[in-house]
Design an enzyme around this catalytic site. Structure first.
Site, short mmCIF file in Angstrom:
data_model
loop_
_atom_site.label_atom_id
_atom_site.label_comp_id
_atom_site.label_asym_id
_atom_site.label_seq_id
_atom_site.Cartn_x
_atom_site.Cartn_y
_atom_site.Cartn_z
N SER A 253 0.84 -1.19 0.00
CA SER A 253 0.00 0.00 0.00
C SER A 253 0.87 1.24 0.00
O SER A 253 1.96 1.23 0.54
CB SER A 253 -0.88 0.01 1.24
OG SER A 253 -0.05 0.22 2.37
N LYS A 254 0.33 2.27 -0.64
CA LYS A 254 1.17 3.44 -0.81
C LYS A 254 1.43 4.18 0.49
O LYS A 254 2.32 5.01 0.57
CB LYS A 254 0.59 4.38 -1.86
CG LYS A 254 -0.80 4.87 -1.59
CD LYS A 254 -1.29 5.65 -2.79
CE LYS A 254 -2.76 5.97 -2.67
NZ LYS A 254 -3.32 6.53 -3.89
N ARG A 255 0.66 3.87 1.51
CA ARG A 255 0.94 4.53 2.80
C ARG A 255 2.24 4.01 3.41
O ARG A 255 2.86 4.66 4.21
CB ARG A 255 -0.23 4.37 3.76
CG ARG A 255 -1.10 5.61 3.74
CD ARG A 255 -2.20 5.62 4.77
NE ARG A 255 -3.08 4.48 4.60
CZ ARG A 255 -3.17 3.50 5.48
NH1 ARG A 255 -2.43 3.52 6.58
NH2 ARG A 255 -3.99 2.51 5.27
N ASN A 257 4.69 2.18 1.38
CA ASN A 257 5.69 1.91 0.35
C ASN A 257 5.32 2.72 -0.88
O ASN A 257 4.15 2.86 -1.17
CB ASN A 257 5.58 0.43 -0.06
CG ASN A 257 6.79 -0.35 0.34
OD1 ASN A 257 7.92 0.09 0.15
ND2 ASN A 257 6.56 -1.51 0.89
N ARG A 469 4.19 11.45 2.57
CA ARG A 469 3.83 10.17 3.21
C ARG A 469 4.95 9.70 4.14
O ARG A 469 4.70 9.18 5.22
CB ARG A 469 3.57 9.09 2.17
CG ARG A 469 2.24 9.22 1.51
CD ARG A 469 1.87 7.96 0.74
NE ARG A 469 0.87 8.30 -0.23
CZ ARG A 469 1.11 8.52 -1.52
NH1 ARG A 469 2.34 8.37 -2.00
NH2 ARG A 469 0.15 8.88 -2.32
#
Ligand code: GLU
Length: 497
Positions: A253-255, A257, A469
């Site tokens: 998940s972009k949160r 990675n 992030r």
């Protein structure tokens, strides 16, 4: 099946940034087609009218090309089974939906949104959502109501009991109770097909022999198998690739990675290293070689060798592989070419120079002042990431909402970023200065740098958002549960659907 009939496809929805998971599916589909002298097809699944955009489609094609992948048929190169964009095939879907209705395998459903919402609320915990209310309407009456223009969707009939059995090439036989499957909508009220109908019709009409895609689609297969059956077609081979995972084993998940291909390109990763690394997700070269070319992968690839134990997409490992490519495949002169293609080129340097000029006492200040433009990561002091008067929790939430707002920007210029941050500050009722201060630090790693909005334009959307992030992570990160809660609050506050 003769070798020339092997046809694989990638079917991305153009609804966001090109994702490494898309490239991963593309690579495996491409390799299997090449291995068998078959064809690899690119089909754009843009039936979600609200979320699809041409910009996203362009970005997906560009990023796949950047990785060195190519396709034999697709919206840009054409081919015998076109059009390859679903929005251009509506007539084809309508015909098939009509056929299903005529056969009695699908039916118009006139239930109002309110009724459906009510149903969902009343059935907490139950698996099925729809109660089959419109199934019982006599076909004649249903036709009359459709002809009179009454708003409706079309649903496929799912057997009330029994089970669906299908085979996944990697998992063997899979069974699912029909009672847990809903009467799926196959045509929406706007006349567009849903994914489930369109994917089956297209995979069949485009002669796809192997569906190689992510594991997240496996739950949809029973509905698809049923549609194949209703339409009298032979289903293709299903091969669901294991999901990519974060190092903590959760779903990538972009949160946690970077997931966007653009991030890797803009941060200075080499396409051949990224593609090679994706080839190591669930598959390994006989003999354990870690550096291999796509052709070497084609030569020794077998679908059945794919390993289902959740492959971890580890950026540090990718960095290690990338370093190997830089070290082994490029001379100093070629390395300079690489750097120029990346960011150390005249237009980019001029853009930075325009912003840095006012802050250079000597030319030697250039290095420290602008180093963050040429870095993969910066290392901000968490103390400096707090918004004025806010603790870590609140600051994290604000930064997350900033990321969400930035994700909505179609064009990423100093001006649009500035406007976005100003509007965000206003909505959150914080001073613009108090919002930009931690962002400076997140983006550049320091409190004094070149102007924020312009710097973000040079870094680009993927890197800018990733740095924010990472700032959120430096402040302790956010659990899924918290992010979900925040997402609700954000949508309300910003009036986003
Ligand atoms: N359009 C789907 C997606 O966005 C494709 C799923 C499939 O490959 O069937 O991933």
């Amino acid at each position: 099946m003769s070798q020339s009939q092997i046809r694989t496809r990638l079917a991305p929805s153009p609804t966001g940034d090109p994702h490494v998971g898309t490239a991963y599916q593309a690579l495996f589909g491409w390799v299997w087609a090449r291995k068998n002298g078959g064809s690899f097809v690119l089909r754009i699944e843009d039936t979600d009218r609200e979320r699809s955009s041409q910009a996203s489609e362009r970005a997906i094609l560009d990023s796949l090309r950047w990785l060195g992948l190519s396709w034999d048929e697709g919206p840009d190169v054409g081919g015998p089974y076109g059009p390859y964009r679903q929005s251009e095939r509506l007539e084809v879907y309508r015909e098939h939906v009509q056929r299903l209705v005529d056969q009695g395998d699908a039916y118009p459903c006139f239930c109002s949104r309110e009724r459906l919402a009510e149903l969902r609320r009343g059935r907490k915990g139950a698996v099925t959502g729809y109660d089959g209310h419109c199934r019982g309407i006599p076909p004649e009456e249903a036709r009359r109501r459709v002809e009179a223009g009454e708003e409706h969707v079309v649903r496929m009939k799912v057997p009330p009991e029994g089970e669906c059995v299908f085979t996944d090439l990697l998992r063997g036989e899979i069974r699912k109770e029909w009672s847990t499957v809903d009467d799926q909508v196959i045509q929406k009220a706007d006349g567009y097909p849903t994914y489930h109908l369109a994917v089956v019709v297209d995979d069949h009409l485009m002669g796809i022999s192997h569906i190689i895609r992510g594991e997240e689609w496996i739950n949809s297969v029973p509905k698809h198998v049923l549609l194949y059956d209703y339409l009298g077609w032979e289903p293709p081979v299903f091969c669901h690739l294991p999901l990519l995972r974060n190092p903590d084993k959760s779903k990538l998940s972009k949160r946690k990675n970077p997931t966007s291909i653009g991030f890797y390109r803009d941060s200075g990763f080499l396409p051949e290293a990224l593609l090679n690394y994706l080839g190591m997700m669930g598959w390994s070269m006989a003999g354990g070689g870690e550096k291999f070319t796509p052709q070497q992968m084609v030569d020794s690839f077998r679908l059945e060798d794919i390993n289902l134990g959740g492959p971890v997409f580890d950026v540090d490992k990718l960095r290690w592989l990338n370093a190997k490519y830089i070290r082994e495949d490029y001379g100093p002169g070629e390395l300079v070419d690489l750097l120029q293609d990346w960011r150390i080129n005249r237009p980019t340097l001029e853009a930075i120079a325009g912003m840095a000029q006012g802050r250079l006492r000597t030319l030697g200040d250039w290095g420290p002042l602008t180093s963050f433009f040429f870095a993969d990561e910066v290392d901000p002091d968490p103390e400096l990431l707090l918004l004025k008067g806010m603790d870590g929790d609140d600051s994290r939430e604000v930064l997350q909402m900033v990321v969400w707002e930035l994700e909505r920007l179609r064009e990423f210029t100093a001006e649009s970023v500035g406007r976005c941050l100003r509007d965000t500050a206003e909505t959150l009722d914080v001073k613009l200065r108090d919002l930009t201060a931690p962002l400076y630090v997140a983006i550049s790693g320091s409190t004094s740098s070149t102007p924020l909005f312009g710097s973000m334009e040079v870094l680009g959307p993927d890197v800018s958002r990733m740095r924010i992030r990472r700032a959120i992570m430096a402040l302790g990160g956010m659990s899924n549960k918290k992010a979900k809660k925040l997402d609700k609050r954000y949508r309300k506050l910003f009036g986003r659907r």
